[in-house]
Structure formats: C-alpha cells, structure tokens
Design a protein around this motif. Sequence first.
Motif, mmCIF file in Angstrom:
data_model
loop_
_atom_site.group_PDB
_atom_site.id
_atom_site.type_symbol
_atom_site.label_atom_id
_atom_site.label_comp_id
_atom_site.label_asym_id
_atom_site.label_seq_id
_atom_site.Cartn_x
_atom_site.Cartn_y
_atom_site.Cartn_z
ATOM 1 N N MET A 49 0.822 -1.212 0.000
ATOM 2 C CA MET A 49 0.000 0.000 0.000
ATOM 3 C C MET A 49 0.855 1.260 0.000
ATOM 4 O O MET A 49 0.551 2.225 -0.702
ATOM 5 N N GLN A 50 1.919 1.264 0.771
ATOM 6 C CA GLN A 50 2.768 2.456 0.835
ATOM 7 C C GLN A 50 3.401 2.741 -0.523
ATOM 8 O O GLN A 50 3.454 3.890 -0.969
ATOM 9 N N ARG A 51 3.884 1.681 -1.196
ATOM 10 C CA ARG A 51 4.491 1.854 -2.517
ATOM 11 C C ARG A 51 3.448 2.327 -3.520
ATOM 12 O O ARG A 51 3.723 3.196 -4.355
ATOM 13 N N LEU A 52 2.256 1.772 -3.456
ATOM 14 C CA LEU A 52 1.177 2.163 -4.361
ATOM 15 C C LEU A 52 0.872 3.648 -4.223
ATOM 16 O O LEU A 52 0.767 4.381 -5.206
ATOM 17 N N GLY A 87 0.882 9.080 -5.895
ATOM 18 C CA GLY A 87 0.867 10.438 -5.372
ATOM 19 C C GLY A 87 -0.472 10.822 -4.789
ATOM 20 O O GLY A 87 -0.855 12.001 -4.799
ATOM 21 N N MET A 88 -1.215 9.831 -4.301
ATOM 22 C CA MET A 88 -2.538 10.098 -3.733
ATOM 23 C C MET A 88 -2.879 9.002 -2.730
ATOM 24 O O MET A 88 -2.300 7.918 -2.754
ATOM 25 N N GLU A 89 -3.806 9.314 -1.852
ATOM 26 C CA GLU A 89 -4.255 8.352 -0.862
ATOM 27 C C GLU A 89 -5.330 7.444 -1.466
ATOM 28 O O GLU A 89 -6.286 7.930 -2.070
ATOM 29 N N VAL A 90 -5.160 6.139 -1.319
ATOM 30 C CA VAL A 90 -6.170 5.179 -1.755
ATOM 31 C C VAL A 90 -6.335 4.171 -0.618
ATOM 32 O O VAL A 90 -5.340 3.625 -0.124
ATOM 33 N N SER A 91 -7.550 3.939 -0.211
ATOM 34 C CA SER A 91 -7.778 3.013 0.900
ATOM 35 C C SER A 91 -7.575 1.569 0.446
ATOM 36 O O SER A 91 -7.715 1.238 -0.736
ATOM 37 N N ALA A 92 -7.258 0.707 1.405
ATOM 38 C CA ALA A 92 -7.102 -0.710 1.107
ATOM 39 C C ALA A 92 -8.394 -1.289 0.560
ATOM 40 O O ALA A 92 -8.375 -2.129 -0.358
ATOM 41 N N SER A 99 -5.350 -11.252 -1.284
ATOM 42 C CA SER A 99 -5.368 -11.752 0.091
ATOM 43 C C SER A 99 -4.346 -10.959 0.892
ATOM 44 O O SER A 99 -3.284 -10.586 0.373
ATOM 45 N N GLN A 100 -4.673 -10.679 2.134
ATOM 46 C CA GLN A 100 -3.775 -9.926 3.018
ATOM 47 C C GLN A 100 -2.546 -10.782 3.316
ATOM 48 O O GLN A 100 -2.656 -11.945 3.720
ATOM 49 N N SER A 101 -1.366 -10.238 3.085
ATOM 50 C CA SER A 101 -0.140 -11.004 3.330
ATOM 51 C C SER A 101 0.724 -10.377 4.411
ATOM 52 O O SER A 101 1.809 -10.867 4.704
ATOM 53 N N GLY A 102 0.253 -9.288 4.991
ATOM 54 C CA GLY A 102 1.008 -8.603 6.024
ATOM 55 C C GLY A 102 0.400 -7.236 6.262
ATOM 56 O O GLY A 102 -0.591 -6.857 5.630
ATOM 57 N N GLU A 103 1.007 -6.475 7.165
ATOM 58 C CA GLU A 103 0.509 -5.128 7.459
ATOM 59 C C GLU A 103 0.686 -4.235 6.237
ATOM 60 O O GLU A 103 1.807 -4.008 5.769
ATOM 61 N N GLY A 104 -0.437 -3.761 5.682
ATOM 62 C CA GLY A 104 -0.371 -2.865 4.530
ATOM 63 C C GLY A 104 0.136 -3.525 3.265
ATOM 64 O O GLY A 104 0.701 -2.865 2.389
ATOM 65 N N GLN A 105 -0.072 -4.826 3.158
ATOM 66 C CA GLN A 105 0.447 -5.533 1.984
ATOM 67 C C GLN A 105 -0.515 -6.635 1.557
ATOM 68 O O GLN A 105 -1.107 -7.317 2.391
ATOM 69 N N PHE A 106 -0.656 -6.797 0.228
ATOM 70 C CA PHE A 106 -1.507 -7.837 -0.343
ATOM 71 C C PHE A 106 -0.677 -8.780 -1.203
ATOM 72 O O PHE A 106 0.365 -8.406 -1.748
ATOM 73 N N GLU A 107 -1.162 -9.995 -1.341
ATOM 74 C CA GLU A 107 -0.687 -10.897 -2.387
ATOM 75 C C GLU A 107 -1.791 -10.962 -3.427
ATOM 76 O O GLU A 107 -2.947 -11.258 -3.103
ATOM 77 N N VAL A 108 -1.435 -10.661 -4.671
ATOM 78 C CA VAL A 108 -2.435 -10.551 -5.739
ATOM 79 C C VAL A 108 -2.261 -11.704 -6.719
ATOM 80 O O VAL A 108 -1.173 -11.909 -7.269
ATOM 81 N N LEU A 109 -3.340 -12.465 -6.931
ATOM 82 C CA LEU A 109 -3.344 -13.559 -7.894
ATOM 83 C C LEU A 109 -3.796 -13.002 -9.240
ATOM 84 O O LEU A 109 -4.904 -12.468 -9.369
ATOM 85 N N VAL A 110 -2.906 -13.101 -10.237
ATOM 86 C CA VAL A 110 -3.142 -12.495 -11.550
ATOM 87 C C VAL A 110 -3.876 -13.483 -12.453
ATOM 88 O O VAL A 110 -3.401 -14.609 -12.642
ATOM 89 N N PRO A 111 -5.025 -13.115 -13.023
ATOM 90 C CA PRO A 111 -5.730 -14.041 -13.925
ATOM 91 C C PRO A 111 -4.917 -14.308 -15.179
ATOM 92 O O PRO A 111 -4.121 -13.471 -15.617
#
Length: 272
Positions: free
Chosen positions: A218-221, A226-231, A246-258
């Motif tokens: 989330m922080q990198r995103l 350059g803007m705030e986006v909620s999880a 899926s949540q993989s940690g604090e402020g971090q997701f694991e994204v499964l790519v179709p």
Amino acid sequence: VTPLSGANTGFSVTIAYAALCPRYAARKLSGFRIGPSPEWMQQRLAAVGMRPINNIVDITNYVMLESGQPLHAFDFDCLKGQAIVVRKPKDGEKEMVTLDGASRVLEADTLLICDAERPVALAGVMGGLNSEITAQTTTLLLESACFDPVSIRRTARRLGLPSEASYRFERGVDPDLADKALQRAVDLMVELTGAKADPDGHDQYPGKKALLRVPLRMQRLQTLLGMEVSAEEVVRLLSSIGFELSQSGEGQFEVLVPSFRVDIEREVDLVE
C-alpha cells in the motif's frame, strides 16, 4: 469444456518447441457445407473491417473477434501423414507459399505448423496455400493454439506479413482460452454449416504455468500514485477486473493475476 484426450482422433500432434508453443488444441470436423456465412455474421465482420469469405473462415474470424483467440482451419485431406508438427524448418526447407499466393523465405528460427512432411502454415501468422479450405474441402482440422509473442513478432516483421492473428499473438494470448475458443468455433460450425465434429481431439499444454502471484504494498502504491487510496478501494477496484487479493502482512496484499492478463508481471503493473 469437455477435456480432449487425444485418443482415436485419426491424427497426431507433436510440439517440438514447447517454449514457443505452450499449447496446441485441435478438432476434426466433416460433413459441412461450404458457402456464405449467415447475413448477421457477415454484417458483424464487415462492421469491424473484415471481409467475409465463407462460413468456415468467417466462423474462425468471428470467434477470434469474440474471444481474442486466433484460430485456423486446415483441409485435413491435404495434411500428409494425418499429423501436425509444430517445429522450425528442416535443412532444405527454405520457403513456403502462404494463403495470399506469395512465396515466403523461411529463416532457421521461423516457427512452423507442419504435417508429416512439409510446412502447412507460418505459426500464428498465416496458413499455407497447400492446406487451404476450398469449395472441395470435405474434412477440416481446426487449430486453437498459443504461440510465443516474440517469435510471432519476429516472423511477421521479417516477412512484412502482418495479420489479424499475428496482431493478437504479438501482444499475448491467454493460453487458458484455447480450449474454450475451440469449443465455441466447433459449436458454431455444427450449428451453421451442418458439420459433424469428431467427439475427441488433441489438447497439448506443455507450457502450462501456475497463476502469477504479485506482492502489492500500500505504501508503494500511494507513493507511485501520489494520492491516498484506501485498502478497501484497492480490493474493490482490482477484484472488479478479475484479480484475487489476500492480506499477506501489514499494509500488503498478495495478488493472484488471472491468466488473461498477460501484461501484468510486477508490482508497478498493478499500480498502473
């Protein structure tokens, strides 16, 4: 889609270069009547700038436009040895004649669709004149395959031969779509041409890969955007276009790519 076993099909499929052809599926059909396609199909093809040719060719083009998966039909009786071999040129194979009647020079790295003896198509670019569907065709072999984008781009550019198929393969085609597009085209051919489809066919998938998992911080995103986006908003937006998070940690997701998102490789692609 019913899985294809490759048993008792009356033809064989061999992929010599799995890295360049991760999947090749094919079905045999006979008993069809070649003629004009229905008016509604001709109108839809013409609306996007494609010239109607006959019901068989038009169906392959229609399904390509519908799904993004190019297809090709061969005259089965013109395939020597009832075989399909995906390979590069052998010594002495220097040229072939494509559907447009032009003789094409074959470089050593050109990916070909061949029968047991000779090339019958430039893979992912254009079919050969020696296996063209004509008014005399009584049995056809319908191909739905996936090819390496770089290989197809190289062949099309070298020969100055852009095609509707190469345009799509160069940009990446979802290999998981091949069987679905094949079944769709078979269904249309049975319905619109009176074809009888053999119950089985081949579906070789040596290049099958597990779906890609990409971390998203989330922080990198937010730094890149350059803007705030909620999880919650991130989950909503990416889920709406086919990604699984899926949540993989604090402020971090694991994204499964179709599988159809062949353009997504890294975190920054998800941000974009």
